[in-house]
Design an enzyme around this catalytic site. Structure first.
Site, PDB file in Angstrom:
ATOM      1  N   ASP A  32       0.870  -2.523 -17.828  1.00 23.04           N
ATOM      2  CA  ASP A  32       0.772  -2.492 -17.118  1.00 23.04           C
ATOM      3  C   ASP A  32       1.655  -2.266 -16.127  1.00 23.04           C
ATOM      4  O   ASP A  32       2.968  -1.825 -16.465  1.00 23.04           O
ATOM      5  CB  ASP A  32       0.541  -4.244 -17.035  1.00 23.04           C
ATOM      6  CG  ASP A  32      -0.206  -4.931 -15.148  1.00 23.04           C
ATOM      7  OD1 ASP A  32       0.562  -4.455 -14.357  1.00 23.04           O
ATOM      8  OD2 ASP A  32      -1.034  -5.038 -15.302  1.00 23.04           O
ATOM      9  N   ASN A  74      -8.953  -0.254 -17.731  1.00 29.18           N
ATOM     10  CA  ASN A  74      -9.073  -1.053 -16.905  1.00 29.18           C
ATOM     11  C   ASN A  74      -7.961  -1.125 -15.797  1.00 29.18           C
ATOM     12  O   ASN A  74      -9.207  -1.299 -14.239  1.00 29.18           O
ATOM     13  CB  ASN A  74      -8.872  -2.297 -16.739  1.00 29.18           C
ATOM     14  CG  ASN A  74      -8.752  -3.052 -16.202  1.00 29.18           C
ATOM     15  OD1 ASN A  74     -10.217  -3.559 -15.650  1.00 29.18           O
ATOM     16  ND2 ASN A  74      -8.193  -4.028 -15.894  1.00 29.18           N
ATOM     17  N   TYR A 140     -11.652   5.541  -3.481  1.00 30.62           N
ATOM     18  CA  TYR A 140     -12.066   4.521  -3.783  1.00 30.62           C
ATOM     19  C   TYR A 140     -13.547   5.016  -4.602  1.00 30.62           C
ATOM     20  O   TYR A 140     -13.346   4.894  -6.098  1.00 30.62           O
ATOM     21  CB  TYR A 140     -11.876   3.140  -3.275  1.00 30.62           C
ATOM     22  CG  TYR A 140     -12.225   2.563  -4.752  1.00 30.62           C
ATOM     23  CD1 TYR A 140     -11.132   1.386  -5.597  1.00 30.62           C
ATOM     24  CD2 TYR A 140     -13.097   1.094  -4.421  1.00 30.62           C
ATOM     25  CE1 TYR A 140     -11.106   0.951  -6.070  1.00 30.62           C
ATOM     26  CE2 TYR A 140     -13.672   0.701  -5.673  1.00 30.62           C
ATOM     27  CZ  TYR A 140     -12.965   0.377  -6.366  1.00 30.62           C
ATOM     28  OH  TYR A 140     -12.957  -0.749  -7.383  1.00 30.62           O
ATOM     29  N   LYS A 144     -14.215   6.434  -8.541  1.00 31.73           N
ATOM     30  CA  LYS A 144     -15.427   5.254  -9.332  1.00 31.73           C
ATOM     31  C   LYS A 144     -16.433   6.158  -9.856  1.00 31.73           C
ATOM     32  O   LYS A 144     -17.272   6.192 -11.133  1.00 31.73           O
ATOM     33  CB  LYS A 144     -15.535   4.050  -8.821  1.00 31.73           C
ATOM     34  CG  LYS A 144     -14.299   3.880  -8.676  1.00 31.73           C
ATOM     35  CD  LYS A 144     -13.058   3.207 -10.271  1.00 31.73           C
ATOM     36  CE  LYS A 144     -12.897   1.978  -9.865  1.00 31.73           C
ATOM     37  NZ  LYS A 144     -11.611   1.445 -11.332  1.00 31.73           N
TER      38      LYS A 144
END
Length: 248
Positions: A32, A74, A140, A144
């Site tokens: 992260d 993710n 976005y 995706k």
């Protein structure tokens, strides 16, 4: 013990994935960019402060692994909310980079580990924006959709080595990121936050947002032996989105 690596695993959906994989008996590794969030992760997790699009940093994380059973790619950001003519190229590139290149780099470095073992599962986080077009979310949605193309290719390329790849498409997920999306869409559409929220919920057959735990549960299933022949699939966890352009 089986091992999972989760990018953007210190908060939100990624954090919940870690919790549920740990409950399933996995050793949890997370990356992260948020050092403070990483510091709050369970002490038995292996945590690394690294950007998903920093190839050197990600390569170093994978170099420290002697095996990997499940990858959860993710990492993602919401990107700008604006009509396409108002989107700055820099914002487009930033959004596409994190959402698509982050998944690519994770898969690139996970693949050799899984191929050597002759098994493994990759779970890429896409979005219902990767199934439908989304007004005012061009970067976005484009990223995706591309994540799904990447996943389909990984499934075909790695399947002969016993490695599976699937994509999860969350719908509107309760949490801070979605609150930001709601605020920006409200500003663009001249609506209140609550009106936009109700529009999203009304656009699903179950009239509901989803929670991080719902998405994480699907990731754990896809990483398990119960899904041993599930590969190349696009699976929405969204309460069934009917209307990708929320209205009231």
């Amino acid at each position: 013990m089986k091992r999972v690596l989760i990018t953007a695993g210190a908060s939100g959906i990624g954090r919940e994935m870690g919790v549920q994989f740990a409950d399933a008996g996995f050793e949890v590794w997370v990356t992260d960019v948020d050092g403070a969030a990483l510091a709050g992760c369970p002490k038995d997790w292996r945590c690394f402060e690294a950007s998903a699009v920093d190839e050197e940093a990600m390569a170093a994380v994978f170099a420290g692994m002697d095996g990997l059973d499940v990858l959860c790619a993710n990492a993602g950001i919401a990107g700008p909310t604006a009509p396409v003519e108002e989107v700055r190229l820099a914002d487009w590139r930033g959004c596409v980079s994190v959402n698509l290149e982050g998944a690519f780099l994770a898969a690139k470095y996970a693949a050799p580990l899984m191929k050597r073992a002759g098994r493994g599962a990759m779970v890429l986080t896409s979005s219902t924006a990767g199934i439908y077009g989304y007004p005012n979310r061009a970067p976005y949605a484009a990223a995706k959709w591309a994540v799904i193309g990447l996943m389909k290719t990984l499934a075909m390329e790695l399947g002969p080595f016993g490695v599976r790849a699937n994509a999860i498409c969350p719908g509107a997920v309760e949490g801070p990121r979605m609150e930001g999306v709601l605020a920006r869409e409200a500003a663009v559409k001249g609506m209140t936050r609550d009106q936009v929220y109700q529009g999203y919920a009304a656009g699903t057959s179950m009239r509901s947002f989803v929670e991080a735990r719902d998405v994480a549960a699907m990731a754990v299933f896809l990483g398990s032996d119960a899904a041993r022949l599930v590969s190349g699939q696009v699976i929405a966890v969204d309460g069934h989105t009917e209307n990708p352009d929320p209205k009231v």
